[in-house]
Design an enzyme around this catalytic site. Structure first.
Site, mmCIF file in Angstrom:
data_model
loop_
_atom_site.group_PDB
_atom_site.id
_atom_site.type_symbol
_atom_site.label_atom_id
_atom_site.label_comp_id
_atom_site.label_asym_id
_atom_site.label_seq_id
_atom_site.Cartn_x
_atom_site.Cartn_y
_atom_site.Cartn_z
ATOM 1 N N GLY A 1 0.744 -1.209 0.069
ATOM 2 C CA GLY A 1 0.098 -0.018 0.086
ATOM 3 C C GLY A 1 0.602 1.315 0.049
ATOM 4 O O GLY A 1 1.839 1.335 -0.285
ATOM 5 N N ILE B 1 2.397 3.109 2.530
ATOM 6 C CA ILE B 1 3.565 3.046 3.144
ATOM 7 C C ILE B 1 4.390 2.357 2.531
ATOM 8 O O ILE B 1 5.542 2.764 2.539
ATOM 9 C CB ILE B 1 3.110 2.735 4.564
ATOM 10 C CG1 ILE B 1 2.270 3.821 5.251
ATOM 11 C CG2 ILE B 1 4.499 2.568 5.492
ATOM 12 C CD1 ILE B 1 1.817 3.480 6.709
ATOM 13 N N CYS C 1 3.316 7.341 13.102
ATOM 14 C CA CYS C 1 3.658 8.462 12.495
ATOM 15 C C CYS C 1 3.575 9.580 13.389
ATOM 16 O O CYS C 1 4.448 10.609 13.561
ATOM 17 C CB CYS C 1 2.835 8.764 11.240
ATOM 18 S SG CYS C 1 1.113 9.011 11.451
ATOM 19 N N GLY D 1 -4.440 5.310 4.683
ATOM 20 C CA GLY D 1 -4.895 4.287 3.954
ATOM 21 C C GLY D 1 -5.892 3.217 4.957
ATOM 22 O O GLY D 1 -5.933 3.589 6.064
ATOM 23 N N PRO D 2 -6.155 2.284 4.488
ATOM 24 C CA PRO D 2 -7.000 1.303 5.317
ATOM 25 C C PRO D 2 -6.344 0.744 6.430
ATOM 26 O O PRO D 2 -6.893 0.517 7.409
ATOM 27 C CB PRO D 2 -7.396 0.266 4.326
ATOM 28 C CG PRO D 2 -6.364 0.096 3.227
ATOM 29 C CD PRO D 2 -6.052 1.678 3.020
ATOM 30 N N GLY D 3 -4.828 0.579 6.321
ATOM 31 C CA GLY D 3 -4.215 0.006 7.456
ATOM 32 C C GLY D 3 -4.206 0.823 8.738
ATOM 33 O O GLY D 3 -4.371 0.585 9.917
#
Length: 317
Positions: free
Chosen positions: A13, A15, A132, A165-167
């Site tokens: 994805g 990252i 992050c 994102g989804p994660g």
């Protein structure tokens, strides 16, 4: 040419793809060995294939079947907290000494923030890159803590919704818990608290972080100088990291104490407010995705030091 260790990235994805591009462009002791995903149609896998990187869309099981697997020394995991637990267990059965750099909030291994405690865990088999928000803000808490005792550290990480994102979205609870713990164990605060805000504004804003600490009374100039030195240190691997404005200080006197839930009903001391901005390098996503850039940059900086140490070790050590 500098000898390099091969790395695999699990998670194709945002990252994982950004990290792959960083390694391909800037890897010194690390080279790309494989890109691993679970979506055969992902852009990350397609890009990796175009760059002659071995790919699989069958997860860690597929990685283990790749011819390059036996040459992989370091694995970056950019999936989710739950997936990392399973991935670590699977890889550890096949290669007990393989090194994992965890970009999820799973925290199987010790927390690692390169400029604060990066040198402490170079021999660990699994290191956790916190979050992050943690990578952006914990250095600031630590900068205050090396001047005076920090009773409380609170961070608010604001990121563009488009960069999540989804994660990231699946790990919101883990984000707050992991970051809060790392504010304490790495940053040096007695009590930590973390908040994340996903800003849906258009155009997407770049990452901004606010750090508040309540500490023992100390010289504000010494704290400001410590913070500025830390900013310079972070900028060595995240050039877009900067103070948004001057550090702010407020004296909380004993006759007008603060009530901080979970910390104490009558808290006095020096309140330090730090306002940060993190602009991404735009290796894969636009510059507003500084939250991705600081995470992948910190992971690569940590892995580079681990690889350098491994390459210097005597054969058989």
């Amino acid at each position: 040419m500098t000898r390099q260790l091969k790395a695999a990235i699990i998670g194709s994805g945002n990252i994982g793809t950004d990290l792959m591009i960083k390694i391909l462009r800037h890897g010194k002791h690390i080279a790309m060995g494989a890109m691993v995903g679970i979506d055969a149609g992902s852009d990350g896998l397609a890009r990796a294939a175009r760059m002659n990187v071995a790919v699989t869309h069958e997860g860690v099981e597929g990685l283990a079947r790749l011819p390059v697997f036996d040459e992989i020394d370091i694995v970056f995991d950019a999936t989710s907290a739950a997936a990392h637990v399973a991935n670590d267990a699977f890889l550890r059965r096949l290669r007990p000494q393989i090194r994992l750099v965890d970009l999820t909030p799973a925290a199987i291994g010790p927390y690692c923030v390169p400029v604060v405690n990066g040198e402490d865990h170079l021999g660990a088999l699994n290191v956790n890159m916190v979050t992050c928000g943690g990578q952006a803000t914990i250095p600031m808490v630590a900068a205050v803590a090396r001047v005076t005792k920090v009773h409380y550290g609170e961070i608010v990480a604001s990121i563009a919704s488009k960069s999540a994102g989804p994660g990231t979205r699946a790990n919101i609870d883990e984000f707050t818990e992991t970051t809060s713990k790392a504010i304490e164990t790495v940053g040096g605060a007695t009590k930590g608290k973390a908040i994340i805000v996903m800003n849906p504004a258009e155009p997407p804003p770049i990452m901004r972080d606010t750090v508040y600490t309540l500490s023992e009374f100390a010289d504000p100039e010494a704290i400001a100088a410590s913070i500025e030195r830390m900013v310079v240190a972070v900028r060595r691997y995240v050039p877009g990291y900067r103070l948004k404005q001057k550090v702010q200080f407020d004296r909380i006197e004993a006759d007008r104490p603060l009530n901080i839930p979970g910390v104490g009903p009558r808290m006095s001391g020096l309140k330090t407010s730090v306002f940060l901005e993190v602009e991404g390098a735009a290796h894969y996503l636009p510059a507003y995705a500084g939250n991705l850039d600081i995470m992948t940059s910190a992971a690569l900086a940590t892995a580079e030091r681990m690889a350098e140490r491994m390459l210097r070790a005597p054969v058989g050590a």
